[in-house]
Design an enzyme around this catalytic site. Sequence first.
Site, PDB file in Angstrom:
ATOM      1  CG  ASP A 183     -27.699  26.744  27.493  1.00 11.34           C
ATOM      2  OD1 ASP A 183     -27.455  26.665  28.686  1.00 11.34           O
ATOM      3  OD2 ASP A 183     -27.041  27.286  26.500  1.00 11.34           O
ATOM      4  CG  HIS A 185     -25.626  30.151  29.940  1.00  8.41           C
ATOM      5  ND1 HIS A 185     -25.098  31.486  29.770  1.00  8.41           N
ATOM      6  CD2 HIS A 185     -25.732  29.552  28.769  1.00  8.41           C
ATOM      7  CE1 HIS A 185     -24.926  31.642  28.468  1.00  8.41           C
ATOM      8  NE2 HIS A 185     -25.458  30.580  27.968  1.00  8.41           N
ATOM      9  CD  GLU A 209     -26.616  23.833  26.101  1.00  8.71           C
ATOM     10  OE1 GLU A 209     -27.545  23.526  25.222  1.00  8.71           O
ATOM     11  OE2 GLU A 209     -25.826  24.826  26.025  1.00  8.71           O
ATOM     12  CD  GLU A 235     -22.117  26.172  26.522  1.00  6.59           C
ATOM     13  OE1 GLU A 235     -23.320  25.712  26.231  1.00  6.59           O
ATOM     14  OE2 GLU A 235     -21.704  27.419  26.854  1.00  6.59           O
ATOM     15  CG  HIS A 285     -21.090  25.269  22.640  1.00  8.63           C
ATOM     16  ND1 HIS A 285     -20.137  26.127  22.809  1.00  8.63           N
ATOM     17  CD2 HIS A 285     -22.112  26.014  23.144  1.00  8.63           C
ATOM     18  CE1 HIS A 285     -20.518  27.285  23.568  1.00  8.63           C
ATOM     19  NE2 HIS A 285     -21.563  27.234  23.776  1.00  8.63           N
TER      20      HIS A 285
HETATM   21  O1  LIG Z   1     -24.547  28.443  22.705  1.00  6.93           O
HETATM   22  C1  LIG Z   1     -24.668  28.074  24.054  1.00  6.93           C
HETATM   23  O2  LIG Z   1     -25.094  26.732  24.314  1.00  6.93           O
HETATM   24  C2  LIG Z   1     -24.489  28.939  25.070  1.00  6.93           C
HETATM   25  O3  LIG Z   1     -24.426  28.482  26.218  1.00  6.93           O
HETATM   26  C3  LIG Z   1     -23.751  30.177  24.761  1.00  6.93           C
HETATM   27  C4  LIG Z   1     -22.490  30.450  25.700  1.00  6.93           C
HETATM   28  O4  LIG Z   1     -21.759  29.247  25.095  1.00  6.93           O
HETATM   29  C5  LIG Z   1     -21.831  31.633  24.986  1.00  6.93           C
HETATM   30  O5  LIG Z   1     -21.370  31.497  24.019  1.00  6.93           O
HETATM   31  C6  LIG Z   1     -20.929  32.129  26.145  1.00  6.93           C
HETATM   32  O6  LIG Z   1     -20.220  33.297  25.643  1.00  6.93           O
HETATM   33 MG   LIG Z   2     -25.150  26.336  26.278  1.00  8.61          MG
END
Ligand SMILES: O=C(O)C(=O)C[C@@H](O)[C@H](O)CO
Ligand SMILES: [Mg+2]
Length: 382
Positions: A183, A185, A209, A235, A285
């Site tokens: 991930d 982000h 991701e 997400e 998610h």
């Molecule tokens: O679980 C995921 O895939 C995330 O990227 C975690 C993110 O969404 C955090 O919850 C933001 O606070």
């Molecule tokens: Mg994520």
Amino acid sequence: MRITKLTTYRLAPRWMFLKIDTDAGISGWGEPVIEGKARSVEAAVHEFEPYLLGQDPSRINDLWQVMYRGGFYRGGAILMSAIAGIDQALWDIKGKVLGAPVHQLLGGLVRDKMKVYSWVGGDRPADVIRDIKRLREGGFDTFKMNGSEEMGLIDSARKVDEAVARIAEIREAFGHDIEFGIDFHGRIGAPMAKVMLKALEPYRPLFVEEPVLAEQDETYARLAEHTAIPLAAGERMYSRFEFKRVFQAGGLSIVQPDLSHAGGITECHKIAAMAEAYDVAFAPHCPLGPIALAACLHVDFVSHNAVLQEQSMGIHYNQGGELLDYVLNKEDFHIENGYMKPLTKPGLGVVVDEEKVIAASKLAPDWRNPLWRHADGSVAEW
Ligand SMILES: O=C(O)C(=O)C[C@@H](O)[C@H](O)CO
Ligand SMILES: [Mg+2]
């Protein structure tokens, strides 16, 4: 039957529960929240009260449309999360009234068990390898981890190499006995995402991701042309109207709507069906609490293209609260060899420890994500 009351409880670690009461004495629970903006979602939930109080809770489709369309302005993280939690609670009520689990009301099971994965944290590879070993003893064979720290729009080969070395060590330690998603982000922009995906390819991650942010969704198709790694995102997309654009543009192999952010069970069931038509996998998610997870599972169990379910046991965000702290029927959430069984109690199938929720809500912290900055002082994606 009429809706009489909406009560919200903000809770550690960073959740919010909603209880909807009716004049028939049946109540439903939902989990409307955006991590770090719980109070904004709470205000939005209560702003929907004039549309909901006195209404028949069985008319979920109509109430959903009233909340979505009725206020002229629509969409986005806050409103769609408020709708999501309300929608979950209405499905919970419907199931309890009819004496059936939500997946039955959605047409019944398409599978007997659902694959779930675990987050692994830690900043150094040694931590991740140690954590994977521990989680494998609990039966998990599929994991997700963060791919990099902050990265500039154009950044050094050294940073890319550091991120890739971490993944290489994990693959070397476990071979193909485990699978993992990585991930990002949205921490890397389109230029570095291309470099990173190429460098990661030899290690065959299950998916990458959010290589770039949802607001750069036009990039997914271009990135996918350059890599064989399945790309995942969703997400931070909040309705089928946003997902429509990525399905049409192509590039994503997996969509990850959040059942507590993207309009709830009603909306995510539709998003799953849209994904199926494009041969795109569905992997909700869920780094959140038990009601959100239950909502995900009911949709997974009726969606042929559901491939993986995120769950938050032991996740690094769970400071001050764990997934099952407020659940009385913990045994129904048992994970065996990396799979969960359908929740079979009427409604969502979560028996909430209401007394504990009320007590804990009095001490709820206001969780915030870290604010990261680049070396030059400018704000970085976290
Ligand atoms: O679980 C995921 O895939 C995330 O990227 C975690 C993110 O969404 C955090 O919850 C933001 O606070
Ligand atoms: Mg994520």
